[in-house]
Design a protein around this motif. Sequence first.
Motif, PDB file in Angstrom:
ATOM      1  N   ALA A 144      41.226  45.038  27.811  1.00  0.00           N
ATOM      2  CA  ALA A 144      39.817  44.659  27.917  1.00  0.00           C
ATOM      3  C   ALA A 144      39.572  44.204  29.344  1.00  0.00           C
ATOM      4  CB  ALA A 144      39.480  43.541  26.936  1.00  0.00           C
ATOM      5  N   ALA A 145      38.355  44.436  29.849  1.00  0.00           N
ATOM      6  CA  ALA A 145      38.061  44.114  31.239  1.00  0.00           C
ATOM      7  C   ALA A 145      36.606  43.703  31.393  1.00  0.00           C
ATOM      8  CB  ALA A 145      38.366  45.310  32.145  1.00  0.00           C
ATOM      9  N   MET A 156      49.105  51.692  49.001  1.00  0.00           N
ATOM     10  CA  MET A 156      50.315  51.072  49.531  1.00  0.00           C
ATOM     11  C   MET A 156      50.349  49.631  49.071  1.00  0.00           C
ATOM     12  SD  MET A 156      51.625  50.571  53.481  1.00  0.00           S
ATOM     13  CE  MET A 156      51.875  52.334  53.684  1.00  0.00           C
ATOM     14  N   ASP A 157      51.375  49.271  48.303  1.00  0.00           N
ATOM     15  CA  ASP A 157      51.508  47.930  47.758  1.00  0.00           C
ATOM     16  C   ASP A 157      50.250  47.579  46.964  1.00  0.00           C
ATOM     17  OD1 ASP A 157      54.034  47.687  48.926  1.00  0.00           O
ATOM     18  OD2 ASP A 157      53.180  46.963  50.807  1.00  0.00           O
ATOM     19  N   ALA A 158      49.559  46.503  47.307  1.00  0.00           N
ATOM     20  CA  ALA A 158      48.394  46.060  46.552  1.00  0.00           C
ATOM     21  C   ALA A 158      47.086  46.677  47.058  1.00  0.00           C
ATOM     22  CB  ALA A 158      48.287  44.540  46.600  1.00  0.00           C
ATOM     23  N   VAL A 210      37.539  50.604  49.195  1.00  0.00           N
ATOM     24  CA  VAL A 210      38.761  49.904  49.581  1.00  0.00           C
ATOM     25  C   VAL A 210      39.020  48.832  48.532  1.00  0.00           C
ATOM     26  CG1 VAL A 210      39.919  48.515  51.336  1.00  0.00           C
ATOM     27  CG2 VAL A 210      38.325  50.319  52.024  1.00  0.00           C
ATOM     28  N   SER A 211      40.228  48.845  47.935  1.00  0.00           N
ATOM     29  CA  SER A 211      40.536  47.918  46.846  1.00  0.00           C
ATOM     30  C   SER A 211      41.782  47.108  47.151  1.00  0.00           C
ATOM     31  CB  SER A 211      40.734  48.681  45.531  1.00  0.00           C
ATOM     32  OG  SER A 211      39.557  49.364  45.142  1.00  0.00           O
ATOM     33  N   TYR A 212      41.790  45.900  46.601  1.00  0.00           N
ATOM     34  CA  TYR A 212      42.947  45.020  46.710  1.00  0.00           C
ATOM     35  C   TYR A 212      43.230  44.426  45.341  1.00  0.00           C
ATOM     36  CZ  TYR A 212      45.662  40.800  47.616  1.00  0.00           C
ATOM     37  OH  TYR A 212      46.604  39.809  47.581  1.00  0.00           O
ATOM     38  N   ALA A 213      44.453  44.630  44.844  1.00  0.00           N
ATOM     39  CA  ALA A 213      44.867  44.079  43.552  1.00  0.00           C
ATOM     40  C   ALA A 213      45.604  42.773  43.806  1.00  0.00           C
ATOM     41  CB  ALA A 213      45.743  45.067  42.818  1.00  0.00           C
ATOM     42  N   TYR A 214      44.937  41.672  43.508  1.00  0.00           N
ATOM     43  CA  TYR A 214      45.558  40.358  43.722  1.00  0.00           C
ATOM     44  C   TYR A 214      46.778  40.189  42.823  1.00  0.00           C
ATOM     45  CZ  TYR A 214      46.108  35.300  43.857  1.00  0.00           C
ATOM     46  OH  TYR A 214      46.623  34.034  43.980  1.00  0.00           O
ATOM     47  N   ASN A 215      46.650  40.661  41.595  1.00  0.00           N
ATOM     48  CA  ASN A 215      47.768  40.691  40.654  1.00  0.00           C
ATOM     49  C   ASN A 215      47.488  41.792  39.640  1.00  0.00           C
ATOM     50  OD1 ASN A 215      45.913  39.529  38.807  1.00  0.00           O
ATOM     51  ND2 ASN A 215      46.566  37.457  39.373  1.00  0.00           N
ATOM     52  N   ASP A 216      48.203  41.795  38.524  1.00  0.00           N
ATOM     53  CA  ASP A 216      48.013  42.850  37.529  1.00  0.00           C
ATOM     54  C   ASP A 216      46.659  42.781  36.837  1.00  0.00           C
ATOM     55  OD1 ASP A 216      50.506  43.838  38.085  1.00  0.00           O
ATOM     56  OD2 ASP A 216      51.503  42.802  36.423  1.00  0.00           O
ATOM     57  N   SER A 217      45.957  41.660  36.960  1.00  0.00           N
ATOM     58  CA  SER A 217      44.689  41.479  36.255  1.00  0.00           C
ATOM     59  C   SER A 217      43.468  41.457  37.181  1.00  0.00           C
ATOM     60  CB  SER A 217      44.720  40.177  35.444  1.00  0.00           C
ATOM     61  OG  SER A 217      45.722  40.226  34.455  1.00  0.00           O
ATOM     62  N   LEU A 218      43.584  40.796  38.322  1.00  0.00           N
ATOM     63  CA  LEU A 218      42.437  40.542  39.200  1.00  0.00           C
ATOM     64  C   LEU A 218      42.427  41.515  40.373  1.00  0.00           C
ATOM     65  CD1 LEU A 218      40.017  38.673  39.851  1.00  0.00           C
ATOM     66  CD2 LEU A 218      41.637  37.214  41.122  1.00  0.00           C
ATOM     67  N   ALA A 219      41.275  42.164  40.591  1.00  0.00           N
ATOM     68  CA  ALA A 219      41.153  43.133  41.675  1.00  0.00           C
ATOM     69  C   ALA A 219      39.795  43.005  42.353  1.00  0.00           C
ATOM     70  CB  ALA A 219      41.349  44.553  41.155  1.00  0.00           C
ATOM     71  N   PHE A 220      39.750  43.380  43.626  1.00  0.00           N
ATOM     72  CA  PHE A 220      38.531  43.339  44.427  1.00  0.00           C
ATOM     73  C   PHE A 220      38.314  44.712  45.058  1.00  0.00           C
ATOM     74  CE2 PHE A 220      40.575  39.225  44.379  1.00  0.00           C
ATOM     75  CZ  PHE A 220      39.543  38.335  44.108  1.00  0.00           C
ATOM     76  N   VAL A 240      32.774  44.359  44.366  1.00  0.00           N
ATOM     77  CA  VAL A 240      33.036  44.270  42.935  1.00  0.00           C
ATOM     78  C   VAL A 240      34.290  43.436  42.692  1.00  0.00           C
ATOM     79  CG1 VAL A 240      33.378  45.550  40.787  1.00  0.00           C
ATOM     80  CG2 VAL A 240      32.046  46.567  42.647  1.00  0.00           C
ATOM     81  N   VAL A 241      34.185  42.513  41.757  1.00  0.00           N
ATOM     82  CA  VAL A 241      35.330  41.746  41.292  1.00  0.00           C
ATOM     83  C   VAL A 241      35.575  42.140  39.837  1.00  0.00           C
ATOM     84  CG1 VAL A 241      36.322  39.459  40.906  1.00  0.00           C
ATOM     85  CG2 VAL A 241      34.744  39.835  42.820  1.00  0.00           C
ATOM     86  N   SER A 242      36.809  42.496  39.501  1.00  0.00           N
ATOM     87  CA  SER A 242      37.125  42.898  38.129  1.00  0.00           C
ATOM     88  C   SER A 242      38.353  42.148  37.630  1.00  0.00           C
ATOM     89  CB  SER A 242      37.365  44.406  38.043  1.00  0.00           C
ATOM     90  OG  SER A 242      38.445  44.789  38.871  1.00  0.00           O
ATOM     91  N   TYR A 243      38.357  41.895  36.319  1.00  0.00           N
ATOM     92  CA  TYR A 243      39.472  41.181  35.694  1.00  0.00           C
ATOM     93  C   TYR A 243      39.802  41.890  34.389  1.00  0.00           C
ATOM     94  CZ  TYR A 243      42.453  37.355  34.191  1.00  0.00           C
ATOM     95  OH  TYR A 243      43.545  36.598  33.799  1.00  0.00           O
ATOM     96  N   SER A 244      41.056  42.254  34.221  1.00  0.00           N
ATOM     97  CA  SER A 244      41.471  42.980  33.018  1.00  0.00           C
ATOM     98  C   SER A 244      42.705  42.333  32.410  1.00  0.00           C
ATOM     99  CB  SER A 244      41.775  44.445  33.345  1.00  0.00           C
ATOM    100  OG  SER A 244      42.838  44.534  34.259  1.00  0.00           O
TER     101      SER A 244
END
Length: 200
Positions: free
Chosen positions: A8-9, A132-134, A161-171, A191-195
């Motif tokens: 869910a996100a 590459m990486d996050a 352009v996206s950055y995954a802070y961790n497995d759940s939070l991304a920008f 966009v801020v997304s949380y899954s």
Amino acid sequence: DVEVSASAAVASMYLWRGADLGNGAAAVSGDLSASMAGAYAGVWTSSGDTSFGQEYDLYLGYGGEVEDFSYDLSVWSYVYPGSDAANSEGNTFDLTEVIASVGFMGASFSYYFPVAGDGNDDYSYMTLGYGMDAYSLTVGMHDDPDNFLGNDTLGYTHVDVSYAYNDSLAFTASKIVATEEADTDDDLKLVVSYSLPIDM
């Protein structure tokens, strides 16, 4: 063995191919899928966009990897039960695409080919990406001679352009950088997304 997964996100915006389909409203979505030996199928649903309303997508495909090379072929059907395009016979507006993707060492190319649609199947969309990486970069090119998006936009190119802070939070930062029409919404979109995965 069949593997079943769900998630869910929530996202601050319904960003779709460089366009804000929700006019700035947040979007809630969910996914349920099953996979086995490279084959997969599932359903994805979202709170929808301002043009067509609530959405659910059905998909199936097959993908795999050979050393540094990856490949995937899938079919997606996008269904909008509450759309104004639904007629008195109860049919719903829908669209079906075949998506072919290849990747090599972080780089990827995808082509989206419409095979069925409610009169809106004369367009094409393709992406070039690198991760590459996050961090990840995507360039999407949309050609729309029949004005599928309904906003006088016949074609455009966007960069995400996206950055995954961790497995759940991304920008994600997204911007349309080239367009065939002057009135296209080319503002920078953030966009801020949380899954979260759902235990099955």
